[in-house]
Design a protein around this motif. Structure first.
Motif, PDB file in Angstrom:
ATOM      1  N   ASP A 255     -18.211   6.427  -3.106  1.00 17.72           N
ATOM      2  CA  ASP A 255     -18.687   5.613  -4.213  1.00 17.72           C
ATOM      3  C   ASP A 255     -19.912   4.773  -3.849  1.00 17.72           C
ATOM      4  O   ASP A 255     -20.636   4.317  -4.713  1.00 17.72           O
ATOM      5  CB  ASP A 255     -17.584   4.653  -4.697  1.00 17.72           C
ATOM      6  CG  ASP A 255     -16.467   5.447  -5.371  1.00 17.72           C
ATOM      7  OD1 ASP A 255     -16.710   6.612  -5.725  1.00 17.72           O
ATOM      8  OD2 ASP A 255     -15.359   4.901  -5.540  1.00 17.72           O
TER       9      ASP A 255
ATOM     10  N   HIS B 260       2.724  10.661  -4.574  1.00 24.01           N
ATOM     11  CA  HIS B 260       1.288  10.768  -4.301  1.00 24.01           C
ATOM     12  C   HIS B 260       0.975  11.692  -3.133  1.00 24.01           C
ATOM     13  O   HIS B 260      -0.148  11.687  -2.631  1.00 24.01           O
ATOM     14  CB  HIS B 260       0.718   9.377  -4.003  1.00 24.01           C
ATOM     15  CG  HIS B 260       1.047   8.373  -5.053  1.00 24.01           C
ATOM     16  ND1 HIS B 260       0.382   8.316  -6.255  1.00 24.01           N
ATOM     17  CD2 HIS B 260       2.007   7.420  -5.102  1.00 24.01           C
ATOM     18  CE1 HIS B 260       0.908   7.354  -6.994  1.00 24.01           C
ATOM     19  NE2 HIS B 260       1.902   6.803  -6.310  1.00 24.01           N
TER      20      HIS B 260
ATOM     21  N   PHE C 277       0.820  -1.219   0.000  1.00 27.17           N
ATOM     22  CA  PHE C 277       0.000   0.000   0.000  1.00 27.17           C
ATOM     23  C   PHE C 277       0.847   1.260   0.000  1.00 27.17           C
ATOM     24  O   PHE C 277       0.643   2.176  -0.773  1.00 27.17           O
ATOM     25  CB  PHE C 277      -0.948   0.015   1.212  1.00 27.17           C
ATOM     26  CG  PHE C 277      -1.893   1.183   1.152  1.00 27.17           C
ATOM     27  CD1 PHE C 277      -3.126   1.059   0.534  1.00 27.17           C
ATOM     28  CD2 PHE C 277      -1.519   2.435   1.656  1.00 27.17           C
ATOM     29  CE1 PHE C 277      -3.977   2.154   0.420  1.00 27.17           C
ATOM     30  CE2 PHE C 277      -2.363   3.525   1.551  1.00 27.17           C
ATOM     31  CZ  PHE C 277      -3.599   3.382   0.935  1.00 27.17           C
TER      32      PHE C 277
ATOM     33  N   ASP D 299      -7.687   8.699   2.705  1.00 25.11           N
ATOM     34  CA  ASP D 299      -8.185   9.248   1.454  1.00 25.11           C
ATOM     35  C   ASP D 299      -8.917   8.181   0.641  1.00 25.11           C
ATOM     36  O   ASP D 299      -9.981   8.432   0.092  1.00 25.11           O
ATOM     37  CB  ASP D 299      -6.978   9.777   0.653  1.00 25.11           C
ATOM     38  CG  ASP D 299      -7.378  10.921  -0.231  1.00 25.11           C
ATOM     39  OD1 ASP D 299      -7.962  11.894   0.300  1.00 25.11           O
ATOM     40  OD2 ASP D 299      -7.135  10.842  -1.448  1.00 25.11           O
ATOM     41  N   CYS D 300      -8.340   6.955   0.620  1.00 24.62           N
ATOM     42  CA  CYS D 300      -8.988   5.863  -0.121  1.00 24.62           C
ATOM     43  C   CYS D 300     -10.318   5.524   0.509  1.00 24.62           C
ATOM     44  O   CYS D 300     -11.298   5.285  -0.191  1.00 24.62           O
ATOM     45  CB  CYS D 300      -8.118   4.607  -0.096  1.00 24.62           C
ATOM     46  SG  CYS D 300      -6.701   4.748  -1.139  1.00 24.62           S
ATOM     47  N   GLU D 301     -10.346   5.501   1.869  1.00 25.49           N
ATOM     48  CA  GLU D 301     -11.602   5.189   2.564  1.00 25.49           C
ATOM     49  C   GLU D 301     -12.672   6.202   2.211  1.00 25.49           C
ATOM     50  O   GLU D 301     -13.812   5.858   1.953  1.00 25.49           O
ATOM     51  CB  GLU D 301     -11.381   5.208   4.074  1.00 25.49           C
ATOM     52  CG  GLU D 301     -10.967   3.856   4.587  1.00 25.49           C
ATOM     53  CD  GLU D 301     -10.682   3.881   6.068  1.00 25.49           C
ATOM     54  OE1 GLU D 301     -10.903   4.941   6.709  1.00 25.49           O
ATOM     55  OE2 GLU D 301     -10.231   2.852   6.571  1.00 25.49           O
ATOM     56  N   LYS D 302     -12.259   7.476   2.181  1.00 22.93           N
ATOM     57  CA  LYS D 302     -13.224   8.532   1.858  1.00 22.93           C
ATOM     58  C   LYS D 302     -13.802   8.292   0.469  1.00 22.93           C
ATOM     59  O   LYS D 302     -14.998   8.364   0.247  1.00 22.93           O
ATOM     60  CB  LYS D 302     -12.519   9.902   1.898  1.00 22.93           C
ATOM     61  CG  LYS D 302     -12.706  10.613   3.217  1.00 22.93           C
ATOM     62  CD  LYS D 302     -12.459  12.101   3.132  1.00 22.93           C
ATOM     63  CE  LYS D 302     -11.202  12.489   2.414  1.00 22.93           C
ATOM     64  NZ  LYS D 302     -10.660  13.784   2.740  1.00 22.93           N
ATOM     65  N   LYS D 303     -12.932   7.957  -0.468  1.00 21.57           N
ATOM     66  CA  LYS D 303     -13.376   7.736  -1.852  1.00 21.57           C
ATOM     67  C   LYS D 303     -14.316   6.540  -1.910  1.00 21.57           C
ATOM     68  O   LYS D 303     -15.336   6.575  -2.564  1.00 21.57           O
ATOM     69  CB  LYS D 303     -12.166   7.500  -2.748  1.00 21.57           C
ATOM     70  CG  LYS D 303     -11.511   8.792  -3.155  1.00 21.57           C
ATOM     71  CD  LYS D 303     -10.540   8.569  -4.297  1.00 21.57           C
ATOM     72  CE  LYS D 303      -9.678   9.793  -4.457  1.00 21.57           C
ATOM     73  NZ  LYS D 303      -8.258   9.537  -4.327  1.00 21.57           N
ATOM     74  N   LEU D 304     -13.934   5.458  -1.146  1.00 22.54           N
ATOM     75  CA  LEU D 304     -14.770   4.260  -1.164  1.00 22.54           C
ATOM     76  C   LEU D 304     -16.159   4.583  -0.631  1.00 22.54           C
ATOM     77  O   LEU D 304     -17.165   4.177  -1.194  1.00 22.54           O
ATOM     78  CB  LEU D 304     -14.131   3.155  -0.305  1.00 22.54           C
ATOM     79  CG  LEU D 304     -12.924   2.460  -0.936  1.00 22.54           C
ATOM     80  CD1 LEU D 304     -12.313   1.476   0.047  1.00 22.54           C
ATOM     81  CD2 LEU D 304     -13.322   1.725  -2.211  1.00 22.54           C
TER      82      LEU D 304
ATOM     83  N   LEU E 278      -2.941   8.341   2.562  1.00 27.05           N
ATOM     84  CA  LEU E 278      -3.737   7.802   1.459  1.00 27.05           C
ATOM     85  C   LEU E 278      -4.744   6.755   1.933  1.00 27.05           C
ATOM     86  O   LEU E 278      -5.751   6.536   1.271  1.00 27.05           O
ATOM     87  CB  LEU E 278      -2.823   7.174   0.399  1.00 27.05           C
ATOM     88  CG  LEU E 278      -1.936   8.141  -0.380  1.00 27.05           C
ATOM     89  CD1 LEU E 278      -0.916   7.360  -1.197  1.00 27.05           C
ATOM     90  CD2 LEU E 278      -2.771   9.020  -1.298  1.00 27.05           C
ATOM     91  N   VAL E 279      -4.468   6.103   3.088  1.00 26.39           N
ATOM     92  CA  VAL E 279      -5.433   5.109   3.587  1.00 26.39           C
ATOM     93  C   VAL E 279      -6.750   5.815   3.849  1.00 26.39           C
ATOM     94  O   VAL E 279      -7.811   5.387   3.398  1.00 26.39           O
ATOM     95  CB  VAL E 279      -4.940   4.427   4.892  1.00 26.39           C
ATOM     96  CG1 VAL E 279      -5.976   3.424   5.390  1.00 26.39           C
ATOM     97  CG2 VAL E 279      -3.599   3.758   4.700  1.00 26.39           C
TER      98      VAL E 279
ATOM     99  N   VAL F  78      -5.389  -1.166   6.541  1.00 27.29           N
ATOM    100  CA  VAL F  78      -5.712  -1.176   5.111  1.00 27.29           C
ATOM    101  C   VAL F  78      -6.691  -2.320   4.847  1.00 27.29           C
ATOM    102  O   VAL F  78      -7.671  -2.178   4.123  1.00 27.29           O
ATOM    103  CB  VAL F  78      -4.427  -1.390   4.268  1.00 27.29           C
ATOM    104  CG1 VAL F  78      -4.749  -1.473   2.787  1.00 27.29           C
ATOM    105  CG2 VAL F  78      -3.417  -0.293   4.544  1.00 27.29           C
TER     106      VAL F  78
END
Ligand SMILES: Nc1ncnc2c1ncn2[C@@H]1O[C@H](COP(=O)(O)OP(=O)(O)O)[C@@H](O)[C@H]1O
Ligand SMILES: [Mg+2]
Length: 338
Positions: free
Chosen positions: A337, A301, A254, A329-334, A326-327, A316
């Motif tokens: 969605d 990144h 990750f 940030d990825c959660e927010k994006k998930l 980014l962890v 993760v």
């Protein structure tokens, strides 16, 4: 493996180690945490100077004095904090419960005593009731176990009279004599040629298989970790950047730093003409550690918060952790969605 009840064999929690230097006090290890179970092989990897050896020496309470000290955290061995142990109590742990082998065996061997005398001394320390004859027999058996031919002759020799590979075997034999629960191997094969390297690793794993001891394998060689470890901790500039099972780390890394490290493993197809990818920029110096993520300046990144906010260790996936914004940030994006 069955999950046992009770505390893990070893739990390092928020370890911090400071050195007194000309630039003042610097933190060589900062908020390092990991766990180790019986029989497990844990790899600790990272570039030179990232704090691997300082972490290992802390576990043994063998940090150089008086220039360094443990400033925070806990080192829980079977639930007991080793940092609360007296010097005498720690001496009984070292060698008997937790043993360590080093890159350079001369660090652990005494140049002025014969191999036989040194092995006998380690038995005397942990088994004071053992007689001379018993110690002699145990020493010979131990040297045979680590693949030393003609053990009787080797016992009479001084460390400098042995080859590097032989010295490493003697040191491993001494480290394993009391069947410790944990073996810490700090770059155990870095100084040896490839064939001897493989033999030494085999030896360590034979012991692991017969005794069920746990191993902490410290190395900058990710290939060695991929081949030998169950879990891995990646360190960067004194901190843990990622930890996961070996399969997860090598297939689904990750942290951008881990990804870069993995890209730098030489592949079989690589020819001498193709240079290994290197990570642009430098590791920050201890006296000028950035307040945010220590890898931010080198990270493709990096987000605005990476510069000024230290990333916490976040999950993760199950058993997979990364200290990276980014962890989140990825959660927010998930979530977005969904
Ligand atoms: N005796 C010392 N005095 C000052 N700094 C030290 C000392 N030993 C280690 N360090 C510093 O601690 C950091 C971690 O070192 P170390 O754990 O040996 O790295 P690694 O084993 O990962 O290569 C390095 O920046 C190193 O310069
Ligand atoms: Mg080191």
């Amino acid at each position: 493996m069955n999950q046992k009840d009770g505390p893990p064999l070893l739990a390092v929690k928020h370890l911090g180690v400071a050195f007194q230097t000309d630039q003042g006090q610097v933190l060589a290890v900062d908020d390092v945490s990991f766990e180790l179970e019986s029989g497990q092989v844990l790899g600790i990897a990272g570039e030179s100077g990232c704090g691997k050896s300082v972490t290992a020496l802390s576990l043994m309470r063998l940090l150089p004095q008086p220039v360094s000290k443990i400033t925070e955290g806990e080192i829980l061995f079977k639930g007991q904090n080793l940092l609360d142990f007296s010097i005498g109590a720690m001496r009984k742990i070292r060698g008997k419960k937790i043993s360590m082998i080093f890159q350079e065996p001369m660090t652990a061997l005494n140049p002025v005593h014969t191999v036989g005398r040194q092995i006998a001394e380690s038995y005397s320390l942990h088994f004071p009731d053992m007689g001379e004859k018993e110690k002699n027999t145990a020493s010979l058996q131990m040297l045979a176990k680590v693949g030393i031919p003609d053990a009787r002759q080797v016992m009479k020799k001084y460390p400098h009279q042995l080859s590097g590979g032989m010295r490493q075997r003697v040191m491993i034999g001494m480290a394993l004599a009391c069947e410790p629960d944990i073996l810490i191997a700090d770059e155990p094969t870095t100084a040896l040629d490839v064939t001897v390297q493989a033999q030494i690793m085999d030896l360590i794993f034979q012991f692991r298989d017969t005794t069920g001891m746990a191993v902490i394998l410290i190395t900058h060689d990710l290939g060695l970790i991929a081949e030998n470890c169950d879990r891995v901790v990646i360190m960067y500039a004194g901190t843990v950047s990622e930890s996961a099972s070996v399969t997860t780390l090598f297939h689904h890394p990750f942290h951008p730093y881990t990804k870069k490290l993995l890209q730098s493993i030489p592949s079989r197809a690589q020819t001498a003409k193709e240079p290994l990818p290197t990570i642009p920029g430098n590791v920050p110096v201890l006296s000028k550690m950035p307040v945010g993520c220590r890898f931010a300046k080198r990270c493709e990144h990096a987000l605005p918060q990476c510069e000024n906010q230290r990333p916490r260790m976040m999950s993760v996936s199950s058993g997979h952790f990364a200290a990276c914004h980014l962890v989140y940030d990825c959660e927010k994006k998930l979530n977005f969605d969904k």
